[in-house]
Design a protein around this motif. Structure first.
Motif, PDB file in Angstrom:
ATOM      1  N   VAL A 247       0.861  -1.177   0.000  1.00  0.00           N
ATOM      2  CA  VAL A 247       0.000   0.000   0.000  1.00  0.00           C
ATOM      3  C   VAL A 247       0.897   1.226   0.000  1.00  0.00           C
ATOM      4  N   LYS A 248       0.688   2.119  -0.946  1.00  0.00           N
ATOM      5  CA  LYS A 248       1.382   3.415  -0.948  1.00  0.00           C
ATOM      6  C   LYS A 248       0.322   4.483  -0.770  1.00  0.00           C
ATOM      7  N   LEU A 249       0.371   5.184   0.350  1.00  0.00           N
ATOM      8  CA  LEU A 249      -0.698   6.093   0.753  1.00  0.00           C
ATOM      9  C   LEU A 249      -0.285   7.556   0.615  1.00  0.00           C
ATOM     10  N   ALA A 250      -1.173   8.366   0.056  1.00  0.00           N
ATOM     11  CA  ALA A 250      -1.001   9.816   0.085  1.00  0.00           C
ATOM     12  C   ALA A 250      -1.356  10.288   1.495  1.00  0.00           C
ATOM     13  N   ASP A 251      -0.340  10.585   2.290  1.00  0.00           N
ATOM     14  CA  ASP A 251      -0.537  10.887   3.706  1.00  0.00           C
ATOM     15  C   ASP A 251      -0.887  12.352   3.929  1.00  0.00           C
ATOM     16  N   ILE A 252      -1.301  12.651   5.149  1.00  0.00           N
ATOM     17  CA  ILE A 252      -1.607  14.025   5.529  1.00  0.00           C
ATOM     18  C   ILE A 252      -0.316  14.836   5.556  1.00  0.00           C
ATOM     19  N   GLU A 253      -0.339  16.016   4.968  1.00  0.00           N
ATOM     20  CA  GLU A 253       0.855  16.851   4.817  1.00  0.00           C
ATOM     21  C   GLU A 253       1.151  17.575   6.126  1.00  0.00           C
ATOM     22  N   LYS A 262      17.142  16.457  11.817  1.00  0.00           N
ATOM     23  CA  LYS A 262      16.152  15.606  12.472  1.00  0.00           C
ATOM     24  C   LYS A 262      14.763  15.900  11.918  1.00  0.00           C
ATOM     25  N   VAL A 263      13.918  14.895  11.949  1.00  0.00           N
ATOM     26  CA  VAL A 263      12.578  15.018  11.369  1.00  0.00           C
ATOM     27  C   VAL A 263      11.539  14.550  12.383  1.00  0.00           C
ATOM     28  N   GLU A 264      10.461  15.294  12.462  1.00  0.00           N
ATOM     29  CA  GLU A 264       9.333  14.905  13.310  1.00  0.00           C
ATOM     30  C   GLU A 264       8.121  14.681  12.408  1.00  0.00           C
ATOM     31  N   LYS A 265       7.760  13.424  12.233  1.00  0.00           N
ATOM     32  CA  LYS A 265       6.647  13.067  11.361  1.00  0.00           C
ATOM     33  C   LYS A 265       5.985  11.825  11.936  1.00  0.00           C
ATOM     34  N   ILE A 266       4.727  11.931  12.321  1.00  0.00           N
ATOM     35  CA  ILE A 266       4.003  10.785  12.860  1.00  0.00           C
ATOM     36  C   ILE A 266       2.914  10.376  11.876  1.00  0.00           C
ATOM     37  N   ILE A 267       2.438   9.150  12.033  1.00  0.00           N
ATOM     38  CA  ILE A 267       1.319   8.687  11.221  1.00  0.00           C
ATOM     39  C   ILE A 267       0.033   9.105  11.928  1.00  0.00           C
ATOM     40  N   LYS A 268      -0.718   9.955  11.294  1.00  0.00           N
ATOM     41  CA  LYS A 268      -1.949  10.467  11.889  1.00  0.00           C
ATOM     42  C   LYS A 268      -3.018   9.369  11.965  1.00  0.00           C
ATOM     43  N   ARG A 269      -3.970   9.567  12.862  1.00  0.00           N
ATOM     44  CA  ARG A 269      -5.057   8.594  13.021  1.00  0.00           C
ATOM     45  C   ARG A 269      -5.800   8.381  11.716  1.00  0.00           C
ATOM     46  N   GLU A 270      -6.048   9.486  10.978  1.00  0.00           N
ATOM     47  CA  GLU A 270      -6.745   9.368   9.701  1.00  0.00           C
ATOM     48  C   GLU A 270      -5.958   8.514   8.714  1.00  0.00           C
ATOM     49  N   ASP A 271      -4.622   8.651   8.729  1.00  0.00           N
ATOM     50  CA  ASP A 271      -3.783   7.835   7.851  1.00  0.00           C
ATOM     51  C   ASP A 271      -3.843   6.369   8.249  1.00  0.00           C
ATOM     52  N   HIS A 272      -3.845   6.089   9.539  1.00  0.00           N
ATOM     53  CA  HIS A 272      -3.953   4.702  10.002  1.00  0.00           C
ATOM     54  C   HIS A 272      -5.266   4.074   9.535  1.00  0.00           C
TER      55      HIS A 272
END
Length: 386
Positions: A247-253, A262-272
């Motif tokens: 699955v390749k998902l267009a995630d929330i920007e 360093k990078v701060e990027k989490i998987i949002k609930r909507e993306d899950h």
């Protein structure tokens, strides 16, 4: 291959080499243009020119593994309208090792070093092992870059600087230079569902032979090398018996890059939630094609990095965000305002081509003004690329 963990569950990947991530790509070419029409940007001429230039074609079905053919047929039966992926790979010379993401050992996959070779033949100067630390900015104008070369800092002056270090690298250089970058990082989240079919040998073909396109994600057959290396549940099955559907998902920007990289990027609930829906669809295809459980999820990862210097409608004419300093341009996926959920090599190249043409016209206008003002002959000898 550089790996950055942006959260406990998400790893971001990029190619830190000449040719960038194209060297480590699967060679997939698709017209990804999510969010471009909304800002009035049409890259059709650039897409067409690049497709013709690099030479793309479908990878022949007779070289697909049997399970890939079977899952394609199942996707058709389910009404998912699978499409064969266009690839920048010479199928006649491809030995089907399945290791495209490690760099093509046989040189049958196109990557952007081809363009680099052209530039060098045209007089460009290439500096390797010379990471850019920051931009030199004076009175709102970029004058060059400061880079680290052989354990010491070095300054290169330039009339124009073009950043093309990707969604992370470009933002990092901007912030290290005291300039802003947007906290809109998108990564096209990848999650692969693994199943079992004895003797499938899915690795023995180029990844992603076909895909099904959905509203905000695609499904594609894919042997997840990253998970095979680093995800213990994935390795519980012999490599010859493991089958994957990606699955390749267009995630929330939404994500932040800092000046130290360093990078701060989490998987949002909507993306899950959207990933779970897509994984269910993937399981249905696999099960109907004879792939059995236990099904396991691979590693959450992202390798398409963009959105940190996004274009707005008012920027399209110049192809330059208005808040950038004078003489500074950006020419990578940082400019794309939306996540794509598709292969992005073509999009990155098209954005760069569009920017370069705007840049050339700007140079031509400046030279013409100089000619008019000074009434004398001016010759441009060479450009320097970093």
């Amino acid at each position: 291959m550089n790996a950055t963990r942006s959260s406990n569950e998400l790893v971001l990947l990029r190619g830190m080499t000449m040719g960038g991530s194209t060297v480590l790509s699967c060679g997939n070419i698709a017209r990804a243009e999510h969010g471009l029409k909304e800002i009035g940007l049409d890259l059709t001429p650039e897409f067409e020119e690049i497709e013709e230039s690099i030479g793309i074609r479908e990878f022949p079905r007779e070289k697909w593994r049997p399970i890939t053919k079977k899952m394609f047929e199942v996707a058709e039966e389910l009404g998912l309208k699978p499409k064969i992926v266009n690839k920048a790979i010479d199928p006649e010379k491809c030995i089907c090792c399945g290791l495209c993401e490690l760099g093509c050992a046989n040189g049958v996959k196109w990557d952007s070093r081809n363009f680099l070779d052209d530039a060098i033949r045209g007089g460009a100067i290439l500096h390797t092992s010379s990471p850019v630390e920051k931009l030199i900015v004076e009175n709102g104008t970029v004058k060059g870059v400061k880079l680290k070369s052989r354990f010491k800092s070095k300054t290169l002056k330039a009339d124009i600087v073009v950043l093309a270090a990707g969604g992370i690298g470009t933002a990092q250089i901007l912030k290290a230079s005291g300039l802003p970058a947007k906290d809109n990082l998108w990564v096209d989240i990848v999650l692969t569902l693994g199943g079992v079919l004895k003797g499938a040998n899915q690795l023995k073909e180029p990844p992603m032979a076909w895909y099904t396109k959905h509203e905000d994600y695609i499904l594609s057959p894919y042997f997840d090398i990253l998970s095979h290396w680093f995800h213990k549940p994935w390795r519980n099955v012999p490599i010859t018996d493991r089958v994957g559907m990606m699955v390749k998902l267009a995630d929330i920007e939404k994500g932040t890059v800092f000046a130290d990289g360093k990078v701060e990027k989490i998987i949002k609930r909507e993306d899950h939630l959207r990933l779970d829906k897509a994984i269910s669809e993937a399981a249905k295809i696999m099960e109907s094609a004879g792939v059995s459980g236990p099904y396991v999820k691979g590693m959450y990862n992202g390798g398409h990095l963009g959105g940190t210097v996004p274009l707005k409608a008012e920027d399209v004419d110049s192809m330059k965000p208005s808040w950038l300093p004078r003489r500074l341009w950006v020419a990578d996926l940082s400019l794309a305002p939306r996540s794509q959920g598709l292969p992005t090599i073509l999009l990155a190249a098209a954005l760069a081509l569009k920017v370069s043409r705007k840049n050339n016209r700007t140079l031509e206008r400046k030279i013409n003004i100089l000619l008019d003002d000074q009434k004398k002959f001016v010759r441009v000898n060479s450009f320097k690329f970093i």
